[in-house]
Write a protein that holds these residues in place. Sequence first.
Motif, mmCIF file in Angstrom:
data_model
loop_
_atom_site.group_PDB
_atom_site.id
_atom_site.type_symbol
_atom_site.label_atom_id
_atom_site.label_comp_id
_atom_site.label_asym_id
_atom_site.label_seq_id
_atom_site.Cartn_x
_atom_site.Cartn_y
_atom_site.Cartn_z
ATOM 1 N N PRO A 96 0.820 -1.221 0.000
ATOM 2 C CA PRO A 96 0.000 0.000 0.000
ATOM 3 C C PRO A 96 0.848 1.264 0.000
ATOM 4 O O PRO A 96 0.464 2.275 -0.600
ATOM 5 C CB PRO A 96 -0.811 -0.132 1.286
ATOM 6 N N MET A 97 2.012 1.223 0.668
ATOM 7 C CA MET A 97 2.888 2.394 0.707
ATOM 8 C C MET A 97 3.357 2.770 -0.695
ATOM 9 O O MET A 97 3.331 3.945 -1.079
ATOM 10 C CB MET A 97 4.103 2.125 1.593
ATOM 11 N N ALA A 98 3.777 1.770 -1.482
ATOM 12 C CA ALA A 98 4.251 2.047 -2.839
ATOM 13 C C ALA A 98 3.122 2.613 -3.698
ATOM 14 O O ALA A 98 3.331 3.544 -4.486
ATOM 15 C CB ALA A 98 4.822 0.782 -3.471
ATOM 16 N N MET A 99 1.929 2.059 -3.536
ATOM 17 C CA MET A 99 0.791 2.550 -4.314
ATOM 18 C C MET A 99 0.443 3.987 -3.940
ATOM 19 O O MET A 99 0.144 4.814 -4.808
ATOM 20 C CB MET A 99 -0.404 1.627 -4.103
ATOM 21 N N SER A 100 0.527 4.296 -2.659
ATOM 22 C CA SER A 100 0.257 5.652 -2.201
ATOM 23 C C SER A 100 1.334 6.615 -2.685
ATOM 24 O O SER A 100 1.032 7.746 -3.111
ATOM 25 C CB SER A 100 0.176 5.675 -0.673
ATOM 26 N N ASP A 101 2.586 6.178 -2.633
ATOM 27 C CA ASP A 101 3.694 7.029 -3.078
ATOM 28 C C ASP A 101 3.575 7.341 -4.568
ATOM 29 O O ASP A 101 3.840 8.472 -4.997
ATOM 30 C CB ASP A 101 5.036 6.350 -2.797
ATOM 31 N N ALA A 102 3.182 6.348 -5.351
ATOM 32 C CA ALA A 102 3.023 6.576 -6.793
ATOM 33 C C ALA A 102 1.933 7.611 -7.044
ATOM 34 O O ALA A 102 2.081 8.520 -7.880
ATOM 35 C CB ALA A 102 2.693 5.268 -7.499
ATOM 36 N N ARG A 103 0.836 7.501 -6.315
ATOM 37 C CA ARG A 103 -0.263 8.459 -6.483
ATOM 38 C C ARG A 103 0.208 9.875 -6.128
ATOM 39 O O ARG A 103 -0.181 10.848 -6.792
ATOM 40 C CB ARG A 103 -1.446 8.054 -5.598
ATOM 41 N N GLU A 104 1.053 9.989 -5.123
ATOM 42 C CA GLU A 104 1.578 11.302 -4.748
ATOM 43 C C GLU A 104 2.431 11.891 -5.866
ATOM 44 O O GLU A 104 2.426 13.111 -6.083
ATOM 45 C CB GLU A 104 2.387 11.191 -3.453
ATOM 46 N N HIS A 105 3.165 11.026 -6.562
ATOM 47 C CA HIS A 105 3.945 11.495 -7.706
ATOM 48 C C HIS A 105 3.034 12.102 -8.768
ATOM 49 O O HIS A 105 3.301 13.190 -9.286
ATOM 50 C CB HIS A 105 4.731 10.330 -8.320
ATOM 51 N N PHE A 106 1.967 11.392 -9.092
ATOM 52 C CA PHE A 106 1.053 11.864 -10.122
ATOM 53 C C PHE A 106 0.444 13.207 -9.733
ATOM 54 O O PHE A 106 0.302 14.111 -10.568
ATOM 55 C CB PHE A 106 -0.062 10.842 -10.375
ATOM 56 N N GLU A 107 0.103 13.334 -8.458
ATOM 57 C CA GLU A 107 -0.492 14.583 -7.979
ATOM 58 C C GLU A 107 0.519 15.725 -8.028
ATOM 59 O O GLU A 107 0.161 16.865 -8.357
ATOM 60 C CB GLU A 107 -1.017 14.400 -6.552
ATOM 61 N N GLN A 108 1.790 15.417 -7.727
ATOM 62 C CA GLN A 108 2.818 16.455 -7.778
ATOM 63 C C GLN A 108 2.986 16.983 -9.195
ATOM 64 O O GLN A 108 3.084 18.198 -9.418
ATOM 65 C CB GLN A 108 4.152 15.892 -7.270
ATOM 66 N N ALA A 109 3.026 16.076 -10.158
ATOM 67 C CA ALA A 109 3.152 16.503 -11.561
ATOM 68 C C ALA A 109 1.976 17.403 -11.959
ATOM 69 O O ALA A 109 2.165 18.435 -12.625
ATOM 70 C CB ALA A 109 3.235 15.289 -12.474
ATOM 71 N N LYS A 110 0.784 17.023 -11.546
ATOM 72 C CA LYS A 110 -0.393 17.834 -11.858
ATOM 73 C C LYS A 110 -0.321 19.198 -11.179
ATOM 74 O O LYS A 110 -0.676 20.223 -11.771
ATOM 75 C CB LYS A 110 -1.664 17.104 -11.425
ATOM 76 N N ASN A 111 0.135 19.214 -9.928
ATOM 77 C CA ASN A 111 0.223 20.471 -9.198
ATOM 78 C C ASN A 111 1.202 21.442 -9.848
ATOM 79 O O ASN A 111 1.041 22.667 -9.742
ATOM 80 C CB ASN A 111 0.632 20.210 -7.740
ATOM 81 N N TRP A 112 2.223 20.893 -10.476
ATOM 82 C CA TRP A 112 3.182 21.731 -11.203
ATOM 83 C C TRP A 112 2.649 22.146 -12.571
ATOM 84 O O TRP A 112 3.290 22.913 -13.284
ATOM 85 C CB TRP A 112 4.510 20.988 -11.383
ATOM 86 N N GLY A 113 1.500 21.621 -12.955
ATOM 87 C CA GLY A 113 0.921 21.964 -14.241
ATOM 88 C C GLY A 113 1.547 21.239 -15.409
ATOM 89 O O GLY A 113 1.402 21.661 -16.559
#
Length: 216
Positions: free
Chosen positions: A161-178
């Motif tokens: 679950p940690m790896a899955m959560s970390d991956a989702r955080e990556h995707f959100e970071q990219a989106k936050n940067w536009g």
Amino acid sequence: MTQLIYVADPMCSWCYGFGPELLAFLDTVPHAKIDLIMGGLRAYNKQVLDDATRTSIMGHWQQVAERSGLPFSDSAMPQPGFVYDTEPACRAVVTARTLTDDDTGRSALAVFHAVQHGFYAQGRDVRDPAVLSELAVAAMNKVEGEGSFDVASFAETLVSPMAMSDAREHFEQAKNWGIRGFPALLLVHEGALHMLASGYTTRDDLISTFQALTQQ
């Protein structure tokens, strides 16, 4: 120390084509640290690839092959019912970042490129955790020394679950940067983010932009 941020996806064909140009650029800044952020190009996709979409994607692959000279396997997407979900491949790179002590980012980058080569050049199914674990551990051990990592431990972390959560955080970071298109290479300079590459970019253009930004 030069700090770079590479926002990309292992199953993005233009990221695959950009790989040699990126490595050639990194040779000119050998002390740079590169932090990988996974963009999640088609993360969590559930739709079976239809013929029209497959044809469109293969057209992009042909363009990348012509521009980069890199090999593409005819068996990369052959199976009926193929679902182009890039989340597992992204998660493998995120897992590599978690498990390695290499703060330069070169181990994670090696895994990124190994997954790309497995998918595009060898036609391997990089949605399969077993395949991802094998490719990742081989790449990490090549950078950090044979026996540094084992497939079983990597595979266990990959599906956690940690790896899955970390991956989702990556995707959100990219989106936050536009950032919506990949590859994107950013330079952290004087407390701000500067775009070195948005899309496929040659080594020479990377060097030119880098020098312009750092010599201001």
